[in-house]
Scaffold this motif. Structure first.
Motif, PDB file in Angstrom:
ATOM      1  N   PHE A 191      43.484  39.068 -25.304  1.00  0.00           N
ATOM      2  CA  PHE A 191      43.684  38.492 -26.637  1.00  0.00           C
ATOM      3  C   PHE A 191      44.725  37.378 -26.593  1.00  0.00           C
ATOM      4  N   ASP A 192      45.787  37.575 -25.833  1.00  0.00           N
ATOM      5  CA  ASP A 192      46.835  36.564 -25.749  1.00  0.00           C
ATOM      6  C   ASP A 192      46.301  35.279 -25.135  1.00  0.00           C
ATOM      7  N   LYS A 193      45.429  35.408 -24.151  1.00  0.00           N
ATOM      8  CA  LYS A 193      44.858  34.201 -23.532  1.00  0.00           C
ATOM      9  C   LYS A 193      43.896  33.501 -24.473  1.00  0.00           C
ATOM     10  N   MET A 194      43.193  34.256 -25.315  1.00  0.00           N
ATOM     11  CA  MET A 194      42.320  33.641 -26.307  1.00  0.00           C
ATOM     12  C   MET A 194      43.153  32.912 -27.363  1.00  0.00           C
ATOM     13  N   LEU A 195      44.276  33.519 -27.725  1.00  0.00           N
ATOM     14  CA  LEU A 195      45.098  32.972 -28.808  1.00  0.00           C
ATOM     15  C   LEU A 195      45.973  31.818 -28.337  1.00  0.00           C
ATOM     16  N   HIS A 196      46.431  31.882 -27.085  1.00  0.00           N
ATOM     17  CA  HIS A 196      47.363  30.866 -26.579  1.00  0.00           C
ATOM     18  C   HIS A 196      46.877  30.291 -25.243  1.00  0.00           C
ATOM     19  N   PRO A 197      45.777  29.554 -25.256  1.00  0.00           N
ATOM     20  CA  PRO A 197      45.242  29.025 -23.996  1.00  0.00           C
ATOM     21  C   PRO A 197      46.211  28.104 -23.265  1.00  0.00           C
ATOM     22  N   ASP A 198      47.027  27.355 -24.020  1.00  0.00           N
ATOM     23  CA  ASP A 198      47.945  26.415 -23.377  1.00  0.00           C
ATOM     24  C   ASP A 198      48.992  27.132 -22.532  1.00  0.00           C
ATOM     25  N   LYS A 199      49.361  28.328 -22.967  1.00  0.00           N
ATOM     26  CA  LYS A 199      50.365  29.093 -22.229  1.00  0.00           C
ATOM     27  C   LYS A 199      49.859  29.489 -20.854  1.00  0.00           C
ATOM     28  N   HIS A 200      48.529  29.589 -20.720  1.00  0.00           N
ATOM     29  CA  HIS A 200      47.926  30.027 -19.462  1.00  0.00           C
ATOM     30  C   HIS A 200      47.235  28.878 -18.734  1.00  0.00           C
ATOM     31  N   LYS A 201      47.400  27.668 -19.258  1.00  0.00           N
ATOM     32  CA  LYS A 201      46.683  26.516 -18.729  1.00  0.00           C
ATOM     33  C   LYS A 201      47.019  26.256 -17.269  1.00  0.00           C
ATOM     34  N   GLU A 202      45.976  26.019 -16.473  1.00  0.00           N
ATOM     35  CA  GLU A 202      46.117  25.687 -15.063  1.00  0.00           C
ATOM     36  C   GLU A 202      47.021  26.670 -14.326  1.00  0.00           C
ATOM     37  N   LEU A 203      46.968  27.946 -14.733  1.00  0.00           N
ATOM     38  CA  LEU A 203      47.679  29.005 -14.024  1.00  0.00           C
ATOM     39  C   LEU A 203      49.184  28.737 -13.952  1.00  0.00           C
ATOM     40  N   ASN A 204      49.696  27.960 -14.940  1.00  0.00           N
ATOM     41  CA  ASN A 204      51.126  27.655 -15.020  1.00  0.00           C
ATOM     42  C   ASN A 204      51.653  26.903 -13.799  1.00  0.00           C
ATOM     43  N   VAL A 205      50.801  26.149 -13.139  1.00  0.00           N
ATOM     44  CA  VAL A 205      51.225  25.298 -12.026  1.00  0.00           C
ATOM     45  C   VAL A 205      51.513  23.915 -12.585  1.00  0.00           C
ATOM     46  N   PRO A 206      52.777  23.457 -12.563  1.00  0.00           N
ATOM     47  CA  PRO A 206      53.112  22.153 -13.150  1.00  0.00           C
ATOM     48  C   PRO A 206      52.441  21.011 -12.404  1.00  0.00           C
TER      49      PRO A 206
END
Length: 425
Positions: A349-364
């Motif tokens: 649910f968190d990934k559905m709600l906040h896709p940006d937080k999980h974007k690209e596996l958090n690799v800058p």
């Protein structure tokens, strides 16, 4: 000031180029609103997206079922910002047309006029786009049939016929599987994927072969068609291979008639039981999962129930099927009793709600785009993806193995090597 996301901000997966003069071929499909500024980041102790998401899911539930009821208290006293956030979530998740249907069933709810107008714009376009996909899929199926090939359409427009309002289920591309007419599609010798690529090229269609081992992409009059060799990413591990074999065995094509009368082939309900949920899990582990995937799953299990194949028993996939089912039970009105896994349900649910937080596996992303920085960035992405894959798929792969597999794929498609040094994706 707050504002609706512009119509041209729809995720790329849901905005293929169009080629119909009735749908404005000069721009892709985008859902937008006339300018009202951007929603500002507001510091709150409570997640500002939670209430709009619950509002959206309540309306989505109504749009998916004639007998679903909403809690009107949830909508009382909501601010314009809440409604704007709901609208933007609906657009980002490609469920705006069905949310609009839910609103139409609840006329007592007070909604800002611009939100209603924007959702209606999405609904009107979805109807036109559904019709365009039907037309082009019908033509493509006639083309393959003339060559002795049967085309089975998966997910998308074919699956939309399980929805109470099929044209409200917006899809981006068309996923197809091609096999030799009059033969058993479960026999790999009858797979006509590569032959279809060749025939499409000879017919003047644009064919891209650099989408990985799962499928090619054929552009037919501007419409992207994923021409599948496999149904799943079989290179990931044994589970993917096992479930891909299950899907091949259970595809059992049947005829479906689309809203405008076009006859197509679609896979069996047993196929969809695995394909819809496994596809969603691939998005959860990889690029990103959203409410669009949950809506499909809710429609599937409400109509056909849930049967976990023996091949999936005791696997991470079984755990995901249960967690996804519980989310459908909680938010979209299904009632399929399965074991709970609150930790996994919350993560989904968190990934559905906040896709940006999980974007690209958090690799800058690298600050410099020089070749060395790009290679280091790609290595870090592979390492992060390998860790996540091992965690959620139950694989036991090393980063070195993953890098070698990536290298082999580039060898098979040499033109993609340049991307390693020049492109982020």
């Amino acid at each position: 000031m707050n504002s609706i996301l512009p119509f041209n901000n729809l995720p790329v997966n849901y905005s293929p180029a169009l080629s119909s003069p009735k749908l404005n071929p000069n721009r892709p499909y985008n859902i937008s609103m006339n300018a009202v500024d951007t929603v500002q980041k507001i510091e709150k102790t409570v997640d500002p997206e939670i209430v709009p998401a619950k509002m959206l899911l309540s309306l989505l539930k109504c749009g998916l079922s004639d007998d679903a009821k909403i809690d009107e208290n949830l909508f009382q006293g909501r601010t314009k910002e809440d409604w704007i956030r709901l609208n933007n979530l609906a657009i980002d998740n490609a469920v705006a047309p069905t949310v609009y249907n839910g609103l139409q069933k609840n006329p007592n709810i007070k909604v800002p006029d611009e939100v209603v107008a924007n959702l209606k714009q999405a609904k009107d376009y979805a109807i036109k786009y559904h019709g365009l996909q039907e037309k082009l899929l019908g033509e493509f199926s006639v083309f393959t049939k003339s060559k002795g090939i049967d085309t089975v359409q998966m997910k998308g427009i074919g699956f939309s016929m399980n929805y109470p309002d099929p044209t409200a289920r917006f899809g981006g591309d068309l996923d197809v599987f091609n096999f030799k007419h009059g033969t058993d599609p479960a026999d790999t010798r009858n797979n006509m994927s590569f032959t279809t690529d060749k025939l499409a090229t000879e017919a003047g269609m644009e064919v891209a072969l650099d989408h990985g081992p799962k499928h090619s992409e054929i552009r037919y009059k501007g419409m992207p068609i994923e021409n599948h060799r496999n149904f799943l990413n079989v290179e990931v591990g044994p589970l993917h291979k096992k479930m891909n074999n299950y899907l091949l065995k259970h595809i059992n094509p049947i005829q479906e008639i689309l809203p405008n009368g076009t006859k197509i082939l679609i896979p069996s309900k047993e196929f969809n039981n695995v394909f819809i949920s496994f596809h969603a899990m691939q998005h959860f582990v990889g690029s990103g999962i959203n409410f669009h995937h949950l809506a499909d799953w809710a429609v599937q299990i409400k109509k056909h129930g849930l049967i976990v194949p023996e091949e999936a028993k005791g696997t991470k996939f079984e755990e995901f099927m249960y967690a996804f089912t519980n989310l459908a039970n909680k938010y979209l009105g299904t009632n399929v009793k399965v074991p709970e896994n609150k930790k996994l349900e919350d993560e989904i649910f968190d990934k559905m709600l906040h896709p940006d937080k999980h974007k690209e596996l958090n690799v800058p992303e690298p600050k410099s785009k020089n070749p060395v920085s790009m290679v280091v960035y790609k290595y870090r992405k592979i390492a992060a993806n390998t860790k996540r894959t091992n965690t959620y798929w139950g694989t036991n792969k090393t980063v070195a193995q993953a890098c070698l597999e990536s290298f082999v794929q580039h060898l098979k498609n040499p033109k993609t090597f340049i991307r390693v040094f020049t492109k982020l994706k």
